[in-house]
Design a protein around this motif. Sequence first.
Motif, PDB file in Angstrom:
ATOM      1  N   GLU A 210      -7.363   1.787  -6.061  1.00 44.65           N
ATOM      2  CA  GLU A 210      -7.526   2.471  -4.511  1.00 44.65           C
ATOM      3  C   GLU A 210      -8.929   2.246  -4.174  1.00 44.65           C
ATOM      4  OE1 GLU A 210      -6.280   6.426  -4.837  1.00 44.65           O
ATOM      5  OE2 GLU A 210      -7.265   6.870  -2.821  1.00 44.65           O
ATOM      6  N   TYR A 211      -8.932   1.776  -3.027  1.00 44.57           N
ATOM      7  CA  TYR A 211     -10.154   1.534  -2.514  1.00 44.57           C
ATOM      8  C   TYR A 211     -10.260   1.636  -0.832  1.00 44.57           C
ATOM      9  CZ  TYR A 211      -8.511  -3.256  -2.075  1.00 44.57           C
ATOM     10  OH  TYR A 211      -7.641  -4.538  -1.826  1.00 44.57           O
ATOM     11  N   ASP A 212     -11.005   1.698  -0.038  1.00 46.54           N
ATOM     12  CA  ASP A 212     -11.175   1.711   1.190  1.00 46.54           C
ATOM     13  C   ASP A 212     -11.723   0.378   1.804  1.00 46.54           C
ATOM     14  OD1 ASP A 212     -12.343   5.091   1.387  1.00 46.54           O
ATOM     15  OD2 ASP A 212     -10.377   4.238   1.447  1.00 46.54           O
ATOM     16  N   ASN A 213     -10.832  -0.247   2.671  1.00 45.13           N
ATOM     17  CA  ASN A 213     -11.390  -1.527   3.494  1.00 45.13           C
ATOM     18  C   ASN A 213     -11.264  -1.283   4.859  1.00 45.13           C
ATOM     19  OD1 ASN A 213      -8.723  -1.602   3.810  1.00 45.13           O
ATOM     20  ND2 ASN A 213      -8.340  -3.639   2.444  1.00 45.13           N
ATOM     21  N   GLN A 214     -11.210  -2.456   5.758  1.00 44.51           N
ATOM     22  CA  GLN A 214     -10.807  -2.349   7.301  1.00 44.51           C
ATOM     23  C   GLN A 214      -9.413  -1.663   7.615  1.00 44.51           C
ATOM     24  OE1 GLN A 214     -11.280  -5.107   5.154  1.00 44.51           O
ATOM     25  NE2 GLN A 214     -10.391  -6.906   6.152  1.00 44.51           N
ATOM     26  N   VAL A 235      -2.801 -12.544  -9.658  1.00 41.49           N
ATOM     27  CA  VAL A 235      -1.999 -12.504  -8.400  1.00 41.49           C
ATOM     28  C   VAL A 235      -2.186 -10.753  -7.967  1.00 41.49           C
ATOM     29  CG1 VAL A 235      -0.020 -12.410  -7.124  1.00 41.49           C
ATOM     30  CG2 VAL A 235      -0.640 -14.411  -8.867  1.00 41.49           C
ATOM     31  N   GLY A 236      -2.719 -10.728  -6.631  1.00 42.99           N
ATOM     32  CA  GLY A 236      -2.826  -9.392  -6.027  1.00 42.99           C
ATOM     33  C   GLY A 236      -1.983  -9.246  -4.882  1.00 42.99           C
ATOM     34  N   ALA A 237      -1.944  -8.049  -4.535  1.00 39.27           N
ATOM     35  CA  ALA A 237      -0.920  -7.441  -3.338  1.00 39.27           C
ATOM     36  C   ALA A 237      -1.618  -6.178  -3.009  1.00 39.27           C
ATOM     37  CB  ALA A 237       0.405  -7.710  -3.559  1.00 39.27           C
ATOM     38  N   ASP A 238      -1.797  -6.138  -1.584  1.00 39.84           N
ATOM     39  CA  ASP A 238      -2.395  -4.762  -1.258  1.00 39.84           C
ATOM     40  C   ASP A 238      -1.373  -4.157  -0.314  1.00 39.84           C
ATOM     41  OD1 ASP A 238      -6.077  -5.481  -0.880  1.00 39.84           O
ATOM     42  OD2 ASP A 238      -4.320  -5.451  -2.790  1.00 39.84           O
TER      43      ASP A 238
END
Length: 510
Positions: A210-214, A235-238
């Motif tokens: 969990e993190y904050d971005n735009q 491989v990543g997915a947000d």
Amino acid sequence: MAKRRGLKKKLISLYVLLVISVSILTGISSYTIQMSVYMAQSEEKLQNTVAYLADVLAKQGDEFIAFQELFLEVSDNVYVPMDYDGDYIDAKNEFFDKFSTEYPGKVIGKDIAYSDLSEELKVLFVTYKHKYLYHIFQSTSKKYDIIYTYYMVPAGDYYMYYILDPVPSSQVIDGTEYMILNDKVPEPIEEHEHMWAAWDTGEFTPGFDEYDNQYGKTYACYYPLLMDGKKMGVVGADIEIATVNKIIVENTIQQILYMALLVSVFGGLLTFLLHKFYIERLLKLEKSIEDFALTKDLSIAKKIKNEINGNDEIHDLADETSNMIESICEYVDSLSEANEKIRFANELANKDTLTGIRNKTAYDNEVQKIEFQIAQENFDKFGIAMVDLNYLKLINDNFGHDKGNIAIKKICNIVCVTFKHSPVFRIGGDEFVVILENDDYDNIHTLIKQFRDTLNDISMDETLEPWEKVSAAIGWTMFDKQTDLGVQNVFKRADNLMYEDKKNMKATRN
């Protein structure tokens, strides 16, 4: 009367207070459940997405391994426009055209190693594969409503190379904005515990980073890419949850306010009146309907008419329900017969009346199914064999059509016995198509020899009548996902090879 009205008022007030309390508890429960369900669905969606994309990359095999190695080598010379729309066909054609020019008759990865390509071909190959995989990742993001998907390779000291990055940095060259590929980004372990765990262990670890971005508060899920036991990347997915959380809160508050307001004004009175004059009768009707659903007993229709009396809409509804039950019973009786007729009609529509195998209509339907599977990129192991009976016109002219039919059925039986693990279709008077699958696909060379040996044995059997000594030409080929756009390409190739076989048989006889 006054006392009754006072009691009614108290009961209504008590009811309104009760419903308001229940509404608030329901709102809190609703919010908790919605968030819990949403988070569970989000985690499942992300897990399925990254697992699917890792599988897509793994299925690329040696071609993807070569792409990753060459990407890290030549990516500074690869230019993909920022407004790339997902059309990778031109890049693919450019690479293969150039390869064919430099290495005529050679096969990439077999005759020519990727590492031995010229610098220009390496750049063209990486450009084509990057565009293709970028298109796959972007399409997957849109399909599953995910902010973005990406593929990374560790760069040491908790840095990652973003090989497939949906939000890359950009650079302007000669007035055109291009992606900056091979972007090296710091990914601290304290913010991306699951990311590094996936890489270090080579195993999927449930849960989110969990993190904050735009996009606001974001949850990310990761899946390691392993090929031949070797760790390749992650491989990543947000997915973003802040907006959804706000909507759930607003919906919950609205639900509480509307319910409290409406029920406070109308709930108590309406409930009393509805229950006394309508609901009890409706419940009785409901119970009768439930009994009918369980027992399918026609006598329940008469029971409804006798028990639910009155001169209002509920009585009319009971009568209609009773009539409907009687109609349903009649309909069910006729439905079995109708379904049997439909099944028989469908079977006839797809069956060849002479041989009993599937016909041209069934073949066209099967082609549509295969085309759909090819488009979904989950079906590429099939081939087509074309079989054409020789001398059918000669048999018909000299011995009669009944003997021609015997010849057709005999060659049909030989085809079906030979290719017993694949569907066989009669698409013309003397033409048969086999869609090669399963063991037939894997053992095609043995089966072709078996087919020809069988026909040769028949030709040497002097005990057979002329129309029983069947002869046929055969042509076969396999689907190549690199060059074939669909089933029609394979069909045409098999058809041409069959005619070549027929021509060679004629030349041998002469």
